[in-house]
Design an enzyme around this catalytic site. Structure first.
Site, PDB file in Angstrom:
ATOM      1  N   HIS A  49      30.475 -11.393 -11.481  1.00 35.05           N
ATOM      2  CA  HIS A  49      29.391 -11.953 -12.282  1.00 35.05           C
ATOM      3  C   HIS A  49      29.873 -12.295 -13.683  1.00 35.05           C
ATOM      4  O   HIS A  49      29.645 -11.568 -14.648  1.00 35.05           O
ATOM      5  CB  HIS A  49      28.224 -10.964 -12.339  1.00 35.05           C
ATOM      6  CG  HIS A  49      27.458 -10.880 -11.056  1.00 35.05           C
ATOM      7  ND1 HIS A  49      26.711  -9.782 -10.697  1.00 35.05           N
ATOM      8  CD2 HIS A  49      27.322 -11.781 -10.038  1.00 35.05           C
ATOM      9  CE1 HIS A  49      26.147 -10.015  -9.514  1.00 35.05           C
ATOM     10  NE2 HIS A  49      26.506 -11.216  -9.101  1.00 35.05           N
ATOM     11  N   CYS A 104      35.318  -4.735  -3.807  1.00 33.33           N
ATOM     12  CA  CYS A 104      35.951  -3.687  -4.604  1.00 33.33           C
ATOM     13  C   CYS A 104      36.069  -2.423  -3.757  1.00 33.33           C
ATOM     14  O   CYS A 104      35.092  -2.011  -3.106  1.00 33.33           O
ATOM     15  CB  CYS A 104      35.123  -3.408  -5.844  1.00 33.33           C
ATOM     16  SG  CYS A 104      35.713  -1.986  -6.796  1.00 33.33           S
ATOM     17  N   GLU A 134      25.195  -5.983  -4.555  1.00 31.68           N
ATOM     18  CA  GLU A 134      25.842  -4.756  -4.088  1.00 31.68           C
ATOM     19  C   GLU A 134      24.866  -3.891  -3.297  1.00 31.68           C
ATOM     20  O   GLU A 134      25.225  -3.323  -2.258  1.00 31.68           O
ATOM     21  CB  GLU A 134      26.403  -3.962  -5.274  1.00 31.68           C
ATOM     22  CG  GLU A 134      27.145  -2.707  -4.852  1.00 31.68           C
ATOM     23  CD  GLU A 134      27.628  -1.875  -6.023  1.00 31.68           C
ATOM     24  OE1 GLU A 134      27.654  -0.638  -5.887  1.00 31.68           O
ATOM     25  OE2 GLU A 134      27.969  -2.463  -7.076  1.00 31.68           O
ATOM     26  N   SER A 230      25.234  -9.859 -14.930  1.00 32.80           N
ATOM     27  CA  SER A 230      26.193  -8.761 -14.768  1.00 32.80           C
ATOM     28  C   SER A 230      25.490  -7.431 -15.033  1.00 32.80           C
ATOM     29  O   SER A 230      25.139  -7.116 -16.167  1.00 32.80           O
ATOM     30  CB  SER A 230      27.371  -8.930 -15.738  1.00 32.80           C
ATOM     31  OG  SER A 230      28.146  -7.756 -15.796  1.00 32.80           O
ATOM     32  N   SER A 231      25.288  -6.651 -13.987  1.00 28.90           N
ATOM     33  CA  SER A 231      24.579  -5.386 -14.122  1.00 28.90           C
ATOM     34  C   SER A 231      25.258  -4.459 -15.119  1.00 28.90           C
ATOM     35  O   SER A 231      24.607  -3.882 -15.992  1.00 28.90           O
ATOM     36  CB  SER A 231      24.478  -4.702 -12.759  1.00 28.90           C
ATOM     37  OG  SER A 231      23.889  -3.430 -12.874  1.00 28.90           O
TER      38      SER A 231
END
Length: 351
Positions: A49, A104, A134, A230-231
């Site tokens: 992100h 990841c 995710e 982007s968390s």
């Protein structure tokens, strides 16, 4: 922009900051795939992100898509760092696609935990943001066993089948403090709640939050470099405000900084999310230097030396194997009622 004449203007620069091992692995994987197999390489969802990273990869020949059915038959498709549900691997198999799994490894760890606990008939309480890529991917491992808990406010409505067989897991990019607050609330409701064998929040997220927490005690203003989707970057802004910063802003680029933010500010904290290239931080530093913030002090929370190996699929001839998939499956009809036929390239296992 007004400043007191004798005041010392400085920047407190967070360390560590920027791209983590999982992000580096995913971005390099796209670059290597383009180099090895040639364009186009399709990527399901943004590989990470970050606007700058996505644009840079698009310029090199990556094509980002939202759904697998947008990828032409016989092509190569890569799965992003955020991970995907098993259903997505099955869709790729039906589409006769060669796949590269750039998930990841720390996200893969959570997927494996979910599969394991579901297999042991636990109810799984997944702390995370409903709708985040995710979380969607992890839920796909055991959709009938996982309940998403967005935060402490959700705890009252959580129900489980057996209070003696319930475990919590979490999204890897959450606020450490808020996650533990949620866990405490869950444990008050379910005293026998089991914890995962190791923390699910990734080391990079924890380290960056610790650095921001430290510098926010002195900084009047904190600037976090990162994208709005982007968390982990959003969490850094929240951590800064909770830790004492008067103001905190999230920017993708130095050009987004409003000079009015700096009025009366002598100390600026600067941090960046785990998917941010260092060049973007340097541009912000240059901007602040031009505004008179010439002293830079490092605020370090940890040393990072983690490196993940690239997906194993990058060591094979995926173009040839994609063509082979079409040839071998040419006459095969797959309906939604048939058992799914998986090609050899469905799901790489990060090492």
């Amino acid at each position: 922009m007004e400043q007191s004449g004798g005041s010392r203007r400085r920047v407190l620069l967070a360390a560590p900051r920027g791209s983590c091992a999982g992000v580096n692995r995913s971005v390099i994987a796209v670059e290597k795939a383009l180099e090895q197999y040639g364009a186009p390489i399709y990527v399901r969802h943004e590989i990470v992100h970050n606007k700058y990273v996505v644009r840079s990869l698009e310029e090199k020949g990556a094509i980002f898509v939202e759904q697998i059915d947008e990828v032409p038959e016989g092509s190569i498709v890569m799965f992003s760092a955020h991970g995907v549900a098993p259903q997505v691997h099955e869709e790729a198999a039906r589409g006769k696609l060669a796949t590269i799994d750039a998930t990841c490894p720390l996200v893969t760890k959570v997927h494996k935990e979910a599969t394991r606990y579901a297999g042991e008939d636990f109810d799984i309480l997944l702390i995370g943001h409903d709708g985040h890529e995710e979380v969607i991917g992890t839920c796909g491992e055991a959709p009938d066993r996982i309940t998403v808990v967005n935060g402490p406010q959700d705890v009252a409505k959580v129900e489980v089948r057996d209070e003696s067989k319930v475990v919590w897991l979490s999204q890897t990019t959450l606020s450490v403090d808020e996650t533990m607050e949620t866990v405490r609330s869950l444990k008050r409701k379910f005293p026998l709640l089991l914890s995962p064998p190791s923390d699910d929040i990734c080391y990079a997220t924890s380290n960056r939050q610790a650095a921001v927490k430290a510098l926010s005690a002195e900084a009047e203003l904190v600037i976090v470099v990162g994208s709005k989707n982007s968390s982990n970057s959003i969490r850094l802004v929240e951590v800064a405000l909770d830790a004492g910063a008067r103001r905190a802003h999230l920017v993708d680029f130095a050009s987004e900084i409003n000079e009015a933010w700096l009025e009366g500010v002598t100390t600026v904290g600067l941090a960046s999310g785990a998917s941010v290239p260092e060049v973007l931080v340097e541009e912000v530093l240059d901007f602040l230097t031009a505004c008179g913030y010439t002293d830079v002090e490092i605020v370090k929370s940890a040393e990072e030396s983690v490196v993940f190996s690239l997906p194993k699929e990058l060591r094979r001839d995926l173009r040839a194997e994609a063509a082979e998939l079409i040839a071998h499956n040419h006459d095969e009809e797959i309906s939604e009622h048939d058992s799914v036929v998986r090609p050899r390239l469905t799901k790489g296992e990060p090492t």
